[in-house]
Design an enzyme around this catalytic site. Structure first.
Site, PDB file in Angstrom:
ATOM      1  N   LYS A  22       0.834  -1.203   0.000  1.00 41.50           N
ATOM      2  CA  LYS A  22       0.000   0.000   0.000  1.00 41.50           C
ATOM      3  C   LYS A  22       0.869   1.253   0.000  1.00 41.50           C
ATOM      4  CE  LYS A  22      -3.951   1.937   2.561  1.00 41.50           C
ATOM      5  NZ  LYS A  22      -4.876   1.674   3.699  1.00 41.50           N
ATOM      6  N   SER A  36      -9.492   1.556   2.538  1.00 43.26           N
ATOM      7  CA  SER A  36      -8.633   2.398   1.722  1.00 43.26           C
ATOM      8  C   SER A  36      -7.556   1.607   0.994  1.00 43.26           C
ATOM      9  CB  SER A  36      -7.969   3.460   2.612  1.00 43.26           C
ATOM     10  OG  SER A  36      -7.132   2.864   3.608  1.00 43.26           O
ATOM     11  N   SER A  44      -9.988  -0.876   6.604  1.00 41.44           N
ATOM     12  CA  SER A  44      -9.363  -0.784   5.283  1.00 41.44           C
ATOM     13  C   SER A  44      -8.678  -2.059   4.838  1.00 41.44           C
ATOM     14  CB  SER A  44      -8.343   0.362   5.275  1.00 41.44           C
ATOM     15  OG  SER A  44      -8.996   1.599   5.465  1.00 41.44           O
TER      16      SER A  44
END
Length: 562
Positions: free
Chosen positions: A70, A144, A168
């Protein structure tokens, strides 16, 4: 399912797996997954060095696993943007989580797209573009950690790192049909991670299976001298005797997507030997509301608020409004919310003392991109109903696939006390064994015979590819079907989907396969061999050879011009 190539009769080398991953990246054409994709030549060089380490006998539990990271986690040599180009920094070293992946034998493909500053559960709040769902591109991927989840779901990466503050690492797992492991806070160090809410942030893991996720967790955990929030786990509590699983009262499920309440009930019945116990989850729901409706959002302002104040034009408007809106929250309200949370934690602990874990739907809906655009905050809020509380209450959680509803993935989540991470994995593994099968044509998602899988309890696992020793032919059947034939030479890798069926459902399915198709053993690119559709060689005489299209769907698209 990782797409990699293998020499006939041999498990693919790491170098070949890297080449296949980049071929898969080109094939899926999802540039919004990535913020910075490393050049293939660089990853190939890492692969060659990794093979040398392996040959020298170095223990490498994640040997050859391809990983995505990420974009709010430091990867040396790549900018860390947290989804905001103007915020980019250039770390000189990996975050501990990334360094531990490499040390265990994983190869890093690049950094992935996210809701800016890890603020959102939708995957659309990014200047790099909305990350589309792996199954239905008209729908959100969830956020996210959007790009990380989709990279695994589309068969590019074996593993991916996300972060999870409000869900997330779990919501995108559920919406893309993969596993999302949110560990106990502090088990994986968060040094080198752009904070969202520093006191409750977690690094999370996406994988295809629970076993892969827990293997990675074992390589990532342990205190870090530079991270005061990192913790050492006590001896793991494992299941002994009959497990008790807490199920919420039906009225506490809230408004779920059509069909999801029934899917949840089915999932709850799949834990053999476990005793379902109806529990009151109100303390958990109240804690979930505190995360954004209370003052804990002020910690997001502490993390990046001053930057956003100085660069409002570089921020996603929704992210800016959420974080900047916390600027002036009074301190006395923060302490009042801490007192409320302390009370809720006692109430939640009382519930958990009666069960081994909670079982919940991971999220509430699977909205379209258009629905999120029309109501970005309201939709996001609803998606976090069952995930927002976990870190505030110091719980671990594991999101697992639980089939499909109307062609879209449905997932459930196990939540348990701090440091019960492995116990949750044990519970997830207790679900009855399923048989994997590779489908290549009319049984693919969206195709006319897919219902023959779903009606027997089938659930999609992943997109995959065969080893390069097959040819594909268009058969003259109704409905149209392809025939897959293994050949001694001149073969190619063919796109397939891997599904799982209950043992009984598999038997029923196989019993109804018409000639000239048959069920045999198919070699997949990642080295796994599964049951799958093959065709009697005599049946392809005179049939159109469509191998060059790489798969049935590509052939059908070329045929229709769509």
């Amino acid at each position: 399912m990782q797409h990699s190539l293998a020499k006939r009769g041999h498990r693919m080398s790491v170098v070949e797996r890297v080449r296949a991953a980049y071929a898969r990246i080109a094939q899926v054409d999802r540039p919004e997954i990535w913020i910075d994709l490393r050049p293939e030549a660089d990853v190939l060089a890492d692969a060659a060095a990794l093979e040398a380490r392996h040959t020298a006998g170095e223990p490498l539990p994640l040997y050859g696993k391809l990983a995505a990271v990420k974009g709010n986690i430091d990867v040396a040599g790549l900018p860390t943007t947290a989804g905001c180009p103007a915020y980019a920094c250039h770390p000189a070293e990996d975050a501990p989580a990334v360094a531990r992946l490499r040390a265990a034998g994983a190869l890093i493909l690049g950094t992935t797209n996210l809701d800016q500053f890890a603020t959102g559960l939708v995957g659309t709040r990014s200047p790099y573009g909305a990350v589309r769902n792996a199954v239905d591109p008209s729908r959100i991927s969830g956020g996210s950690s959007a790009g990380s989840a989709v990279a695994v779901a589309l068969g590019i990466a074996d593993l991916a790192l996300g972060t999870d503050t409000a869900g997330s690492g779990r919501v995108p797992a559920a919406l893309n049909g993969i596993v999302g492991l949110k560990p106990t806070r502090g088990l994986i160090p968060t040094r080198g991670v752009v904070p969202a809410c520093r006191s409750i942030d977690c690094v999370s893991v996406f994988a295809r299976t629970v076993d892969e996720a827990t293997l990675a967790l074992g390589c990532l955990t342990g205190p870090d001298a530079g991270d005061p929030t990192s913790r050492t786990a006590p001896p793991a509590r494992r299941l002994s005797g009959r497990a008790r699983i807490g199920i919420p009262r039906p009225d506490q499920l809230g408004e779920l997507r059509t069909g999801w309440a029934d899917a949840f009930a089915r999932a709850a019945s799949e834990f053999p030997g476990a005793e379902p116990v109806t529990v009151d989850i109100e303390p958990f729901l109240q804690a979930a509301r505190l995360l954004y409706e209370g003052t804990f959002v002020a910690e997001r302002y502490t993390a990046v608020g001053e930057f956003l104040d100085a660069h409002p034009d570089d921020a996603d408007p929704t992210v800016f409004s959420i974080i900047s809106g916390a600027r002036d929250l009074p301190a006395h309200r923060v302490f009042a919310d801490f007192a409320t949370l302390d009370r809720l934690r006692l109430d939640a602990d009382a519930v958990l003392s009666t069960v081994d874990a909670l079982l919940l739907p991971t999220t509430t809906d699977h909205p379209s991109l258009a629905e999120v655009a029309a109501d970005p905050v309201g939709v996001n809020t609803r998606l976090g109903r069952f995930t927002n509380f976990a870190n505030l209450l110091d719980l671990c959680a594991l999101a697992i696939p639980a089939g499909e509803v109307d062609g879209l993935p449905f997932g459930v989540m196990l939540a348990g006390r701090a440091f019960d991470d492995l116990l949750l994995a044990d519970l997830a593994r207790s679900v009855p064994a399923r048989v994997r099968i590779a489908v290549v044509g009319a049984h693919l998602r969206g195709q006319p015979l897919n219902h023959e899988l779903t009606s027997r309890g089938g659930r999609f696992v992943a997109a995959a590819a065969t080893t390069p020793e097959y040819r594909l032919y268009a058969l003259d059947t109704t409905p149209p079907k392809p025939g897959l034939v293994r050949v001694a030479g001149g073969g190619a890798a063919i796109a397939v989907e891997v599904w799982e069926l209950p043992v009984r459902g598999f038997g029923e399915f196989v019993a109804n396969i018409p000639a000239p198709l048959t069920i045999g053993r198919i070699r997949l690119a990642d080295g796994e061999t599964v049951s799958g559709f093959l065709c009697e060689p005599v049946a392809v005489d005179g049939a159109a050879d469509i191998t060059g299209h790489g798969g049935w769907l590509s052939y059908r698209e070329a045929l229709t011009g769509t």
